[in-house]
Design an enzyme around this catalytic site. Structure first.
Site, PDB file in Angstrom:
ATOM      1  CD  GLU A  98       8.640   4.423  24.665  1.00  0.00           C
ATOM      2  OE1 GLU A  98       9.801   4.160  25.030  1.00  0.00           O
ATOM      3  OE2 GLU A  98       7.943   3.634  24.001  1.00  0.00           O
ATOM      4  CG  ASP A  99      13.789   4.105  25.605  1.00  0.00           C
ATOM      5  OD1 ASP A  99      12.745   4.178  24.919  1.00  0.00           O
ATOM      6  OD2 ASP A  99      14.450   3.057  25.704  1.00  0.00           O
ATOM      7  CG  ASP A 102      13.743   3.784  15.319  1.00  0.00           C
ATOM      8  OD1 ASP A 102      14.272   4.660  14.637  1.00  0.00           O
ATOM      9  OD2 ASP A 102      13.925   2.566  15.098  1.00  0.00           O
ATOM     10  CG  PHE A 151      21.873   1.026  17.830  1.00  0.00           C
ATOM     11  CD1 PHE A 151      20.545   0.663  17.683  1.00  0.00           C
ATOM     12  CD2 PHE A 151      22.574   0.570  18.938  1.00  0.00           C
ATOM     13  CE1 PHE A 151      19.923  -0.157  18.626  1.00  0.00           C
ATOM     14  CE2 PHE A 151      21.960  -0.261  19.881  1.00  0.00           C
ATOM     15  CZ  PHE A 151      20.633  -0.619  19.712  1.00  0.00           C
ATOM     16  NE  ARG A 164      18.464  -2.455  29.918  1.00  0.00           N
ATOM     17  CZ  ARG A 164      17.625  -2.361  28.889  1.00  0.00           C
ATOM     18  NH1 ARG A 164      17.299  -1.178  28.426  1.00  0.00           N
ATOM     19  NH2 ARG A 164      17.132  -3.443  28.320  1.00  0.00           N
TER      20      ARG A 164
HETATM   21  P1  5GP Z   1       9.817   2.103  17.387  1.00  0.00           P
HETATM   22  O1  5GP Z   1       8.568   1.292  17.507  1.00  0.00           O
HETATM   23  O2  5GP Z   1       9.609   3.581  17.635  1.00  0.00           O
HETATM   24  O3  5GP Z   1      10.502   1.865  16.075  1.00  0.00           O
HETATM   25  O4  5GP Z   1      10.811   1.496  18.429  1.00  0.00           O
HETATM   26  C1  5GP Z   1      11.175   2.114  19.589  1.00  0.00           C
HETATM   27  C2  5GP Z   1      12.057   1.169  20.372  1.00  0.00           C
HETATM   28  O5  5GP Z   1      13.164   0.719  19.564  1.00  0.00           O
HETATM   29  C3  5GP Z   1      12.693   1.887  21.549  1.00  0.00           C
HETATM   30  O6  5GP Z   1      11.876   1.847  22.691  1.00  0.00           O
HETATM   31  C4  5GP Z   1      13.990   1.106  21.697  1.00  0.00           C
HETATM   32  O7  5GP Z   1      13.759  -0.041  22.461  1.00  0.00           O
HETATM   33  C5  5GP Z   1      14.345   0.673  20.291  1.00  0.00           C
HETATM   34  N1  5GP Z   1      15.342   1.586  19.669  1.00  0.00           N
HETATM   35  C6  5GP Z   1      15.159   2.380  18.591  1.00  0.00           C
HETATM   36  N2  5GP Z   1      16.278   3.067  18.299  1.00  0.00           N
HETATM   37  C7  5GP Z   1      17.190   2.704  19.218  1.00  0.00           C
HETATM   38  C8  5GP Z   1      18.570   3.093  19.454  1.00  0.00           C
HETATM   39  O8  5GP Z   1      19.191   3.910  18.774  1.00  0.00           O
HETATM   40  N3  5GP Z   1      19.183   2.494  20.524  1.00  0.00           N
HETATM   41  C9  5GP Z   1      18.565   1.587  21.320  1.00  0.00           C
HETATM   42  N4  5GP Z   1      19.265   1.073  22.331  1.00  0.00           N
HETATM   43  N5  5GP Z   1      17.278   1.193  21.132  1.00  0.00           N
HETATM   44  C10 5GP Z   1      16.606   1.759  20.092  1.00  0.00           C
END
Ligand code: 5GP
Length: 182
Positions: A98-99, A102, A151, A164
């Site tokens: 995963e990138d 959050d 962010f 990206r």
């Molecule tokens: P979660 O379900 O953990 O809240 O969401 C994860 C997803 O939210 C990540 O895969 C990404 O797509 C998006 N996301 C959360 N924080 C960031 C951020 O700081 N930057 C970007 N570009 N995407 C984020």
């Protein structure tokens, strides 16, 4: 530096050093086990491309695409699989790549869906961890960097489809996105 970026959070050299380290850890832990690395589209493509080249053991790669149903910028934890794996992972050693994690809601759903397919083992390798925002209890087995609640874009991460291809992780100038948080 790109004019839309307020500041660089993680420079390119630091990213590459860490990814090399993570690749070596995976190679050590999965030696002889032929793991399947699952990249979560689209944010993880840059990370997984570097990671697999740093992990010098036989392995395979597959991809999944998921979409979270969101209310504004808030993740609801309801996730739809847009693109499923091309292979059966039953009995396989699986690493989800995963990138960024959050709230953890997306990953938590994904892990549940993958666990139901009975892999031999299932672990997570995340480049970025916004631990302060977590809403579910999750175990991340390999983590690149813990980052603050800002962010970020670059190295695969986008805002509105852009940024990206930046080689570093940067914080977008706040006036460029209309945050609905709060
Ligand atoms: P979660 O379900 O953990 O809240 O969401 C994860 C997803 O939210 C990540 O895969 C990404 O797509 C998006 N996301 C959360 N924080 C960031 C951020 O700081 N930057 C970007 N570009 N995407 C984020």
């Amino acid at each position: 530096m790109n004019a839309d970026i307020d500041h660089v959070l993680i420079p390119e050299e630091e990213l590459l050093r860490k990814v090399e380290e993570l690749g070596k850890c995976l190679a050590r832990d999965y030696s002889g086990r032929g793991p399947v690395l699952i990249g979560v589209l689209t944010g993880a493509v840059v990370f997984i491309s570097d990671l697999i080249r740093a992990c010098r053991i036989p392995l395979s790669v597959d991809f999944m695409a998921v979409s979270s149903y969101e209310r504004g910028t808030h993740s609801t934890g309801v996730v739809r699989i847009l693109k499923d794996l091309d292979r059966n992972i039953e009995g396989q050693h699986v690493v989800v790549v995963e990138d960024i994690i959050d709230t953890g809601l997306t990953l938590s759903y994904l892990l549940e869906a993958l666990q139901a397919r009975h892999p031999a083992t299932l672990r997570v390798c995340a480049l970025l961890d916004k631990r302060g925002r977590r809403r579910v209890d999750l175990q991340l087995d390999y983590v690149g960097f813990e980052i603050p609640d800002e962010f970020v874009v670059g190295y695969g991460l986008d805002y509105a489809g852009l940024y990206r291809n930046l080689p570093y992780i940067g914080v977008l100038r706040p006036e460029l996105y209309a945050s609905e948080e709060g």
